[in-house]
Design a protein around this motif. Structure first.
Motif, mmCIF file in Angstrom:
data_model
loop_
_atom_site.group_PDB
_atom_site.id
_atom_site.type_symbol
_atom_site.label_atom_id
_atom_site.label_comp_id
_atom_site.label_asym_id
_atom_site.label_seq_id
_atom_site.Cartn_x
_atom_site.Cartn_y
_atom_site.Cartn_z
ATOM 1 N N LEU A 153 0.832 -1.196 0.000
ATOM 2 C CA LEU A 153 0.000 0.000 0.000
ATOM 3 C C LEU A 153 0.867 1.247 0.000
ATOM 4 O O LEU A 153 0.665 2.154 -0.813
ATOM 5 N N ALA A 154 1.857 1.290 0.899
ATOM 6 C CA ALA A 154 2.731 2.453 0.958
ATOM 7 C C ALA A 154 3.487 2.599 -0.357
ATOM 8 O O ALA A 154 3.603 3.704 -0.898
ATOM 9 N N ILE A 157 1.177 4.122 -2.876
ATOM 10 C CA ILE A 157 1.017 5.572 -2.722
ATOM 11 C C ILE A 157 2.271 6.286 -3.225
ATOM 12 O O ILE A 157 2.194 7.294 -3.928
ATOM 13 N N ILE A 158 3.433 5.728 -2.885
ATOM 14 C CA ILE A 158 4.683 6.319 -3.345
ATOM 15 C C ILE A 158 4.680 6.432 -4.869
ATOM 16 O O ILE A 158 5.028 7.471 -5.440
ATOM 17 N N ARG A 160 2.024 6.288 -6.910
ATOM 18 C CA ARG A 160 1.000 7.193 -7.418
ATOM 19 C C ARG A 160 1.590 8.597 -7.524
ATOM 20 O O ARG A 160 1.334 9.325 -8.481
ATOM 21 N N LEU A 161 2.390 8.961 -6.531
ATOM 22 C CA LEU A 161 3.030 10.278 -6.566
ATOM 23 C C LEU A 161 4.036 10.357 -7.711
ATOM 24 O O LEU A 161 4.096 11.350 -8.436
ATOM 25 N N VAL A 162 4.825 9.297 -7.854
ATOM 26 C CA VAL A 162 5.857 9.305 -8.894
ATOM 27 C C VAL A 162 5.223 9.455 -10.273
ATOM 28 O O VAL A 162 5.706 10.203 -11.119
ATOM 29 N N GLU A 164 2.371 10.741 -11.205
ATOM 30 C CA GLU A 164 1.368 11.768 -11.456
ATOM 31 C C GLU A 164 1.562 12.410 -12.816
ATOM 32 O O GLU A 164 2.685 12.704 -13.232
ATOM 33 N N PRO A 167 3.520 17.237 -15.086
ATOM 34 C CA PRO A 167 4.975 17.221 -14.941
ATOM 35 C C PRO A 167 5.469 18.162 -13.846
ATOM 36 O O PRO A 167 6.620 18.069 -13.427
ATOM 37 N N ASP A 168 4.596 19.071 -13.384
ATOM 38 C CA ASP A 168 5.011 19.924 -12.278
ATOM 39 C C ASP A 168 4.926 19.183 -10.953
ATOM 40 O O ASP A 168 5.415 19.672 -9.937
ATOM 41 N N ARG A 169 4.285 18.006 -10.927
ATOM 42 C CA ARG A 169 4.122 17.312 -9.653
ATOM 43 C C ARG A 169 4.671 15.888 -9.657
ATOM 44 O O ARG A 169 5.233 15.428 -8.676
ATOM 45 N N GLY A 170 4.461 15.172 -10.748
ATOM 46 C CA GLY A 170 4.955 13.799 -10.804
ATOM 47 C C GLY A 170 6.388 13.774 -11.301
ATOM 48 O O GLY A 170 6.719 14.337 -12.344
ATOM 49 N N VAL A 171 7.258 13.127 -10.538
ATOM 50 C CA VAL A 171 8.684 13.207 -10.860
ATOM 51 C C VAL A 171 8.996 12.442 -12.150
ATOM 52 O O VAL A 171 9.866 12.846 -12.919
ATOM 53 N N ALA A 174 8.214 14.782 -14.859
ATOM 54 C CA ALA A 174 9.119 15.927 -14.798
ATOM 55 C C ALA A 174 10.425 15.575 -15.504
ATOM 56 O O ALA A 174 10.935 16.343 -16.330
ATOM 57 N N ILE A 411 -4.010 -0.171 -5.837
ATOM 58 C CA ILE A 411 -3.722 1.185 -5.364
ATOM 59 C C ILE A 411 -3.252 2.093 -6.502
ATOM 60 O O ILE A 411 -3.686 3.238 -6.621
ATOM 61 N N LEU B 69 8.108 10.825 -1.252
ATOM 62 C CA LEU B 69 6.974 10.695 -0.333
ATOM 63 C C LEU B 69 7.232 11.488 0.940
ATOM 64 O O LEU B 69 6.376 12.242 1.404
ATOM 65 N N SER B 83 3.126 22.362 -7.089
ATOM 66 C CA SER B 83 4.451 22.022 -7.611
ATOM 67 C C SER B 83 4.950 20.721 -7.011
ATOM 68 O O SER B 83 4.345 20.174 -6.092
ATOM 69 N N GLY B 84 6.079 20.252 -7.543
ATOM 70 C CA GLY B 84 6.619 18.959 -7.111
ATOM 71 C C GLY B 84 7.477 19.083 -5.863
ATOM 72 O O GLY B 84 7.942 20.171 -5.505
ATOM 73 N N TRP B 86 10.424 18.291 -5.334
ATOM 74 C CA TRP B 86 11.822 18.688 -5.521
ATOM 75 C C TRP B 86 12.012 20.187 -5.375
ATOM 76 O O TRP B 86 13.130 20.648 -5.230
ATOM 77 N N VAL B 275 -7.277 6.697 -0.998
ATOM 78 C CA VAL B 275 -6.625 6.709 -2.310
ATOM 79 C C VAL B 275 -7.629 7.006 -3.410
ATOM 80 O O VAL B 275 -7.294 7.557 -4.443
ATOM 81 N N PHE B 278 -7.392 10.294 -4.816
ATOM 82 C CA PHE B 278 -5.992 10.679 -4.948
ATOM 83 C C PHE B 278 -5.871 11.994 -5.708
ATOM 84 O O PHE B 278 -6.544 12.219 -6.696
ATOM 85 N N ALA B 289 1.007 7.377 4.863
ATOM 86 C CA ALA B 289 1.821 6.267 4.370
ATOM 87 C C ALA B 289 3.150 6.245 5.099
ATOM 88 O O ALA B 289 3.662 5.185 5.464
#
Lengths: 470, 317
Positions: A153-154, A157-158, A160-162, A164, A167-171, A174, A411, B69, B83-84, B86, B275, B278, B289
């Motif tokens: 699960l963690a 979530i990690i 999901r962030l990657v 995204e 491109p301003d938020r998901g690495v 980006a 997830i 995270l 923003s991200g 970073w 989630v 999300f 998390a």
């Protein structure tokens, strides 16, 4: 697992020689009761059985009720229809391969089982071999193994962030957009356009041209509107009129818009910014004779050859900004989730393989090196073949693990992509507990999963029996 | 068996075969036999430098998602939305513990952490207790069909939990413990048992017979033998098993999703429910998390050796 456990527990047996196998105490003990009557012996045996039963009872009850009985139930249930009342024969199993969503699940599971273990094992092998040579290898292993400790699960979530989209938020995007824009020049000004009063007109295909040819010595004005302030290049400076430039053409390209109002159309007002990086071409008789880009203050110059040409702002200036890849869209969602799985499990492969490496006969490797084999040859011809059994164990373990992958898909795949990312375990969950549950199909999937691990079960049993015989 | 650095197998009576070779730095630098001197040495050094660089990049790459995270969890909702993570490197002032304070003030989340503990601790202890009883019986007690019973347990090692979800939910429903903590605990215990019995039986079987015989001659009964001799000697195996089972249950989502009380779900289920939206709630998800990862990470760093051997041995589950 089986094989893994072989390396763990059973390896000890192999090195330890004969073990007390059959009833460690029965024979040694009887002499002390020499002359015991038959009745007493049966009594002892009964008592022993009772003791053993007492020790085993809790485990057997739990295993029987919650593991063995469910297997029987699922097998039986899988032959009945949705309601559970009428016998359906193999219908539920046929459904697994005819229903579109379930077929996707089967296909995806196949991709998972083939790709994920292979990639994780290959990476694990590379990492294990390379870290052998560095002093901080242990630190590296800690880093790569760490994801094994956290929940799926963690990890979900990690990632999901990657992944995204923005491109301003998901690495991931980006980085991807960064790489893309390095090779394909980014377009600076999507949706920028001239006003009717401006000396520019649309030229088809998204480009704009000057309404009249330009003349040397007459500053050219290239005003545009429609660029949001946030999208302006950070280092754009207030636009200014060009310095006259001998026999060439010079001019200014600027955003003809004053924030807060007060600007005059078609004139360079004090606060208006230059369109830095705007591409400008001089076109004569349909051919580009010169090109340039506007500076930070919007000024540009063209050589004298452009005299009498029309200036064109090519469409590449105005293309929508590249927005990266839809990682979690229908096409990439499965590879993307497999990526997160590899992130979690490559460390597992690495540590097992490293343990195998440590057990390789050093002298064989050294002998090959002395004989002039290079590192690649040693790796390819000696290390990998010797590691064969370990690699096999790792692959099989991961395959079994991947068969049942659920959390990550559940997830990471957004609701809209869950059908595309479907896997058997997810479909089982949906068929069993979803809105239109069909326990017949759910049970059939469960039985299919069980069938797929049966070979491993058989191998486990065979090995145990062989050991028992020893 | 396997671990990062030292590779000492856990077993009673010491381990003569402990292999220092697993320590990467303990091996002598490999001999370079190339006679062609400087050029070859330079090439080798360049290759080794390239390899080091590669490993550093890989390590950074592997860390990045987790760092992302962590940093996301330390930014305000509006920063996250615009923003991200970073950006933190150029604007460290963005860092704030606000999300964590909100999280700990959120009863649903703190309650779910309590639920996780209430599920994990009993499920771990039960597996250890019941598993060591059975493991002892299989290793040292004599009863008819012992080997067959043990084979059955070995066969159950690879049974996927998925097979049992529907039948056990019906069963629990009939008994009245569906969607209760007790149900989740029992389910985890049952599915932890085959591995526990397998591991402990093999470990207990290694105990020198003389020790047991001596205790028996002193008049110790089976129970006493078990608690005074076998369990203490089984320490290392019990530790590996305990850590594995603890993390397995702590990290589980699927079983809890089906069997846990919807009013007090464990943290994994509580976060899973978030989630679905999300994007709007990263300020809850990211710190949530991270909090859920804290215990596993602590266990991981504190008990590396047992952790690795446990995870390695139990990976098929």
């Amino acid at each position: 697992m089986t094989g893994t456990r072989k390396t763990a527990a059973d390896a000890r047996h192999d090195t330890e020689g004969p073990r007390p196998r059959s009833g460690p105490r029965s024979r040694t003990r009887s002499p002390s009761r020499s002359g015991a009557r038959t009745g007493a012996r049966t009594g002892t045996r009964t008592r022993r059985t009772v003791t053993a039963a007492a020790f085993l009872l809790p485990a057997l009850v739990l295993l029987g009720a919650l593991v063995v009985y469910p297997i029987g139930y699922s097998v039986q249930r899988s032959f009945f229809d949705r309601s559970g009342e009428s016998f359906a024969g193999l219908d539920n199993y046929v459904t697994l391969f005819t229903d579109d969503t379930i077929r996707t699940a089967v296909r995806n599971n196949l991709i998972w089982v083939v790709v994920a273990p292979a990639v994780a094992t290959a990476l694990g092998l590379i990492f294990a071999v390379l870290t052998e040579r560095v002093r901080w290898g242990t630190a590296f292993k800690l880093v790569v193994f760490m994801p094994m400790a956290i929940s799926m699960l963690a990890a979900g979530i990690i990632f999901r962030l990657v992944y995204e989209q923005d491109p301003d938020r998901g690495v991931a995007n980006a980085v991807w957009v960064g790489v893309h824009d390095t090779f394909a020049e980014s377009s600076g000004f999507p949706r920028a356009r001239p006003l009717p009063v401006h000396p520019l007109e649309a030229a088809g295909g998204g480009a704009y041209v000057t309404k009249a040819p330009v003349r040397a010595g007459e500053p050219v004005a290239l005003p545009l509107i429609g660029v949001p302030p946030a999208r302006m290049p950070g280092d754009a400076r207030p636009a200014r009129a060009p310095a006259a430039s001998g026999g060439g053409i010079s001019g200014t390209a600027w955003l003809d818009f004053t924030r807060g109002g007060g600007g005059k159309p078609n004139a360079v007002d004090p606060k208006e910014l230059g369109l830095k990086g705007l591409r400008i071409e001089a076109v004569k008789d349909g051919e580009v004779v010169a090109r340039t880009t506007a500076g930070a203050d919007g000024t540009f110059t063209l050589p004298a050859v452009a005299d009498g040409a029309v200036l064109r702002l090519p469409a590449s200036n105005f293309r929508e900004q590249y927005n990266g890849v839809a990682w979690l869209g229908p096409h990439l969602v499965t590879p993307a989730i497999i990526g997160s799985y590899v992130w979690m499990w490559a460390g597992f492969a690495m540590v097992l393989i490293a343990a195998g490496l440590a057990g390789l006969p050093r002298d064989v490797l050294e002998a090959a090196r002395v004989d002039g084999a290079n590192e690649w040859q040693v790796f390819r011809r000696i290390t990998v073949p010797l590691l064969g059994p370990v690699l096999g164990v790792v692959l099989v373990t991961l395959m079994i693990n991947v068969l049942k992958v659920f959390d990550l898909v559940f997830i990471i795949a957004p609701g809209s992509a869950q059908d595309d990312a479907n896997v058997l375990a997810l479909q089982l969950y949906r068929s069993s507990f979803g809105t239109d549950a069909d326990l017949g199909v759910g049970s059939a999937i469960a039985v299919l999963l069980l069938l797929l691990v049966l070979p491993v079960m058989a191998v486990n049993i065979r090995r145990m029996r062989r050991e028992n015989r020893r | 068996m396997t671990s990062f650095a030292s590779d000492k197998a856990d077993r009673p009576g010491g381990d003569p075969a402990a292999r220092p070779a697993a320590e990467p730095s303990a091996r002598p630098a490999r001999a370079r036999t190339s006679p062609s001197g400087t050029a070859a040495r330079l090439a080798a050094r360049a290759a080794s430098g390239g390899m080091r660089l590669f490993l550093v990049l890989v390590a950074l790459f592997w860390l990045m998602p987790t760092v992302g995270l962590l940093l996301s969890s330390l930014r305000s909702p509006s920063d996250i939305a615009s923003s991200g993570w970073w950006q933190v490197f150029t604007a460290p002032a963005q860092l704030t513990t606000e999300n964590y304070r909100d999280l700990l003030a959120n009863d649903a989340i703190t309650g779910s952490l309590v639920s996780t503990v209430l599920i994990t601790v009993p499920a771990t202890l039960l597996v250890i207790v019941i598993g060591s009883f059975a493991g002892y019986a299989f290793a040292w007690l004599d009863f008819p069909g012992r080997d067959w019973w043990f084979l059955l347990v070995v066969a159950l090692l690879v049974v996927p939990v998925q097979v049992a979800l529907v039948p056990v939910s019906k069963l629990f429903g009939a008994v009245g413990i569906f969607e209760t903590t007790l149900g989740v605990v029992l389910f985890h215990t049952a599915f932890g048992l085959p591995f526990a019995i397998f591991l402990l039986r093999n470990f207990f079987a290694e105990i020198p017979r003389e020790l047991l015989e001596a205790a028996r001659l002193d008049g110790a009964g089976e129970i006493r033998l078990f608690t005074r001799v076998v369990l203490p000697l089984g320490g290392p195996a019990v530790a590996s098993l305990g850590i594995f089972q603890f993390l397995w249950v702590w990290n589980d989502m699927l079983v809890a999703l089906i069997f846990a009380d919807a009013q007090s779900p464990p943290i994994t289920v509580a976060l899973q429910q978030q989630v679905r939206q999300f994007g709007n709630n990263v300020d809850v998800l990211a710190p949530g998390a991270f909090v859920s990862m804290l215990i596993p990470l602590l266990v991981f760093f504190a008990f590396q050796r047992q952790f690795v051997s446990g995870v390695m041995a139990g990976a098929v589950k």
